[in-house]
Design a protein around this motif. Structure first.
Motif, short mmCIF file in Angstrom:
data_model
loop_
_atom_site.label_atom_id
_atom_site.label_comp_id
_atom_site.label_asym_id
_atom_site.label_seq_id
_atom_site.Cartn_x
_atom_site.Cartn_y
_atom_site.Cartn_z
N LEU A 193 28.77 -32.63 -3.68
CA LEU A 193 29.04 -33.33 -2.82
C LEU A 193 29.37 -32.26 -1.49
N ALA A 194 28.46 -32.41 -0.46
CA ALA A 194 28.74 -31.87 1.05
C ALA A 194 28.93 -32.76 1.81
N PRO A 195 30.09 -33.34 2.09
CA PRO A 195 30.45 -34.62 2.90
C PRO A 195 29.94 -34.36 3.93
N HIS A 196 29.22 -35.47 4.81
CA HIS A 196 28.82 -35.39 6.17
C HIS A 196 29.89 -35.36 6.90
N GLY A 197 30.31 -34.15 7.61
CA GLY A 197 31.45 -34.15 8.47
C GLY A 197 31.28 -34.74 9.77
N GLN A 216 40.79 -31.18 9.78
CA GLN A 216 41.80 -31.41 8.85
C GLN A 216 41.52 -32.17 7.45
N LEU A 217 40.40 -33.12 7.83
CA LEU A 217 39.88 -33.94 6.84
C LEU A 217 38.95 -33.22 5.96
N PHE A 218 38.23 -32.14 6.85
CA PHE A 218 37.26 -31.44 6.08
C PHE A 218 37.91 -30.48 4.85
N ASP A 219 39.24 -30.10 5.27
CA ASP A 219 40.04 -29.25 4.36
C ASP A 219 40.40 -30.01 2.97
N ALA A 252 39.35 -31.28 -2.40
CA ALA A 252 39.38 -32.26 -3.60
C ALA A 252 38.08 -31.79 -4.44
N GLY A 253 37.18 -30.95 -4.00
CA GLY A 253 36.00 -30.51 -4.96
C GLY A 253 34.83 -30.41 -4.24
N ALA A 254 34.81 -30.77 -3.09
CA ALA A 254 33.35 -30.78 -2.44
C ALA A 254 32.84 -29.25 -2.61
N TRP A 255 31.39 -29.26 -2.57
CA TRP A 255 30.84 -27.95 -2.78
C TRP A 255 30.53 -27.22 -1.41
N GLY A 256 30.60 -28.03 -0.33
CA GLY A 256 30.41 -27.47 0.88
C GLY A 256 30.53 -28.73 2.24
N ALA A 314 32.82 -26.41 12.33
CA ALA A 314 33.15 -26.31 10.78
C ALA A 314 33.19 -24.81 10.65
N LEU A 315 32.66 -24.02 11.08
CA LEU A 315 32.57 -22.68 11.01
C LEU A 315 33.79 -22.07 11.39
N ASP A 316 34.14 -22.44 12.79
CA ASP A 316 35.44 -21.79 13.39
C ASP A 316 36.39 -21.87 12.72
N TYR A 317 36.82 -22.95 11.76
CA TYR A 317 38.16 -23.39 11.12
C TYR A 317 37.66 -22.93 9.66
N GLY A 318 36.82 -22.42 9.34
CA GLY A 318 36.57 -21.59 7.83
C GLY A 318 35.82 -22.34 6.95
N VAL A 319 35.04 -23.36 7.34
CA VAL A 319 33.86 -23.67 6.31
C VAL A 319 32.97 -22.70 5.97
N LYS A 320 32.68 -22.51 4.60
CA LYS A 320 31.82 -21.20 4.36
C LYS A 320 30.26 -21.64 3.85
N THR A 321 30.28 -22.88 3.30
CA THR A 321 28.90 -23.29 2.91
C THR A 321 28.60 -24.60 3.65
N LEU A 322 27.64 -24.45 4.50
CA LEU A 322 27.46 -25.49 5.56
C LEU A 322 26.00 -25.99 5.75
N LEU A 323 25.81 -27.22 5.51
CA LEU A 323 24.42 -27.81 5.56
C LEU A 323 24.35 -28.45 6.91
N ILE A 324 23.56 -27.76 7.81
CA ILE A 324 23.17 -28.74 9.08
C ILE A 324 22.02 -29.56 8.71
N ALA A 325 22.21 -30.81 8.43
CA ALA A 325 20.94 -31.36 7.94
C ALA A 325 20.09 -32.26 9.15
#
Lengths: 425, 425
Positions: free
Chosen positions: B74-78, B85-88, B93-97, B109-120
């Protein structure tokens, strides 16, 4: 300046805000105009909301002049833009005060220096009433007006103010409503009872009467105008009775008027020794849809001469990200960027970004659907578009486009970015 | 924590933000939970958006477990919440990105530290592409994926990257679309041409294939499921052809899946050695309308057993400001506070604020209309309501309620405020 905008102009921007480039990171609002950005040079990520400065300035003065010449005064509804930088211009142009709808909107207006504020709603919350009472007790130079439309509401407001040990009376207008409508006492008799009750209150002052005719929009403009006229007659009758009974404290206020029937309101509420107060908000940016149609009716009625010459100043620009079928383009703006409650956007312009790019007017490009982040445009035969091209969208109902944008870019006629406008939603 | 939330928790609040009291002035986000506020004690101005913490936490783990057990990731749609805070929590909880839709969302997302990001989405803007290329060149530990759906789009992306002298290749998925749908190549043959073209590019890497089935919602659930199944077969066929031709660089990604057909996607995209990637976003708060109905269909299909037990975690509370007719109440929340694109809100609860107040479930209170700042509720016979009472509204489509709220309040089961959640729209 009428307001204290420095705290806004000092705010720091970032590319987390849509419509702003990576170069905005850490930039202060006041520095935006000096960056040399142009909407078409590829430096601005789309979608972006832009305000066309010359159009807005013309609307601002055209409408204020119209109101002045109609013998009315204006407290523009600030909920439309929720942009104190624009409130400032409205006040500088001659507005009597500002109107807002909610507690947070009132705080925004007051925090940046609005002194005369009409909250065009009933206040019912303990926290809000106590906080606003404390604000006006602490600053004798501010006037906060709000509405009441029931005896129960008056008694609630009164008891909260007494509990709060408020020093200054709360100044209220009695709201007259329309059967089947929104808020407002449904009959003049009931409204008069409320007015009398307010006049006897130790903690309230009756400052006037108020109504809102703007929801009378059915599609039959002539019939709507008749209903509006009847409502204004009722409102004026209520006002005169209250005045005759000596219920008002201070100079009385007689207010109605959204952005649909300002001509009828300015004419219909004229009475001896009173300048009616209108609350139109959408005139500032106008639109290409709902309000543009209503403005045409103002012109057709001609009750105060020609309609004021308002033009659309708010545009949302989006980029073509896909052309999956020959006559279908998908752009990167959707209902999170554009009003969707009073008609879909209209495609007004096409531009190919780059040096010397400009907005080319287009016709019959049909924006027919949107999702949260996407818009669907059907192309007419012969239209030529490339991935990466821009489209300029006119909107219908400015209130629900402004609230999608924390920051809008102000542009000159060549779409050079001359500043940034911060909203508070 | 998976993300760096300190800069968010340090942000200072104010009563200019709706749903926050005067006491919030200057308060840091991290201090909200210690104030002793309760939604019903009169300290919180309404309208306010609340997240029910226990419900959200259960949804979070229930859905991630469902995806894990389905053999998917799962890469939940942010874009749904745009709340780091919810992305975290989703990542913990186990999301891949994470998935996002736009450039500003990617920066958030990147500014707060997401490392694996899909721009859909397809990137078409010069500024955006250059900025994202610079970001990934500067940080070898981040992976940014985006989509392509045309040769023209690939060539544009390629030329911008070459001009920018980007160091790392841009990793893209080819998007397969649906005739009459949104973005995405309309045939497997065309998508394969694009994939082959990407595989030859010096500045792009083909990392997989992608589709979005979530717009196939007609009202005939059985027919929709058949169409979704056919589309997934097509997508899987495209993936297998690309794999057979050796077009993928790195571990390939096969992605589809919004919040409507996650069961069909998890089952339909299973293939040797590949874990399908889903992008559902609405599961986190769920709703009482559109997605609740779609979840019922997941249960009826039962293709992976029972539907995950999701419950509505997002509520908007509003206050009764007027009762102008015996069976009509007007509340102070409207389309600026509530989704209006996938059905009107539902009145779930009634509360009379004060000590020991609680939410009482109600039935047949009909929220039948809204304006920008007002909602209209028709009361059933026998309902007793006072001015100042609260109503708890369930919403339909979380994405378009979240984006109306800069700050939401997190509450426990007794509606004590335990924290604040900041969104970035």
């Amino acid at each position: 300046m009428a307001l204290d905008l420095d705290p806004i102009l000092d705010l720091s921007l970032s590319a987390r805000i849509k419509g702003l480039p990576a170069a905005a990171e850490g930039l202060a609002m006041r520095e935006v105009g000096a960056q040399g950005w142009n909407l078409f040079d590829g430096s601005i990520p789309l979608p972006a909301a832009v305000i066309r400065s010359s159009v807005l300035t013309k609307n601002l003065h055209t409408f204020q002049t119209y109101i002045d010449q109609a013998g009315a005064k204006l407290a523009p509804h600030g909920k439309t833009s929720m942009c104190p930088q624009l409130f400032d211009r409205q006040l500088e142009a001659g507005a009597w005060g500002m109107t807002v709808a909610t507690f947070s909107q009132a705080n925004t207006a007051l925090d940046y220096g609005v002194k005369t504020l009409l909250i065009a709603n009933e206040l019912a919350g303990v926290a809000e009433i106590r906080a606003l009472a404390a604000r006006q007790d602490a600053a004798s130079d501010i006037l906060i007006l709000s509405l009441v439309d029931s005896l129960a509401g008056v008694e609630r407001l009164e008891s909260i103010l007494i509990d709060a040990d408020a020093k200054r009376p709360f100044e209220v207008l009695v709201e007259l409503g329309i059967s089947g409508g929104r808020t407002g006492a449904r009959t003049r008799a009931r409204a008069l009872d409320i007015a009398r009750r307010v006049a006897q209150s130790p903690v309230l002052s009756l400052r006037g009467v108020e109504g809102y005719e703007g929801l009378i929009v059915t599609g039959d403009a002539a019939a709507d105008a008749v209903r509006v006229g009847a409502f204004l007659d009722d409102l004026l009758g209520l006002f005169n009775t209250c005045r005759d009974e000596g219920l008002f404290a201070g100079e009385p206020i007689l207010s109605a008027g959204g952005s649909a029937y300002f001509d009828l309101v300015a004419r219909g509420l004229k009475t001896d020794g009173v300048t009616p107060l209108l609350r139109s908000g959408c005139y500032l940016t106008h639109d290409t849809g709902f309000y543009n149609k209503l403005l045409a009716h103002v012109g057709e009625r001609g009750v105060l001469g020609p309609a004021p010459a308002l033009n659309p100043a708010l545009e949302v620009w989006a980029q073509v990200v896909s052309q999956p079928e020959p006559d279908l383009i998908i752009v990167n703006a959707g209902r999170r960027d554009l009003s969707d409650d009073a008609g879909l956007p209209k495609v007004e312009y096409h531009a190919t970004p780059g040096a010397n790019a400009s907005a080319q007017a287009v016709e019959n490009w049909s924006f027919f659907r949107m999702n949260d982040q996407h818009g669907y445009i059907r192309l007419p035969a012969g239209a030529s578009v490339n991935i990466g091209d821009y489209v300029g969208l006119g909107i219908s109902h400015p209130c629900t486009t402004f609230d999608r944008w924390p920051v809008l870019l102000e542009v000159d006629d060549a779409y050079a970015v001359t500043g940034a406008l911060k909203t508070f939603f």
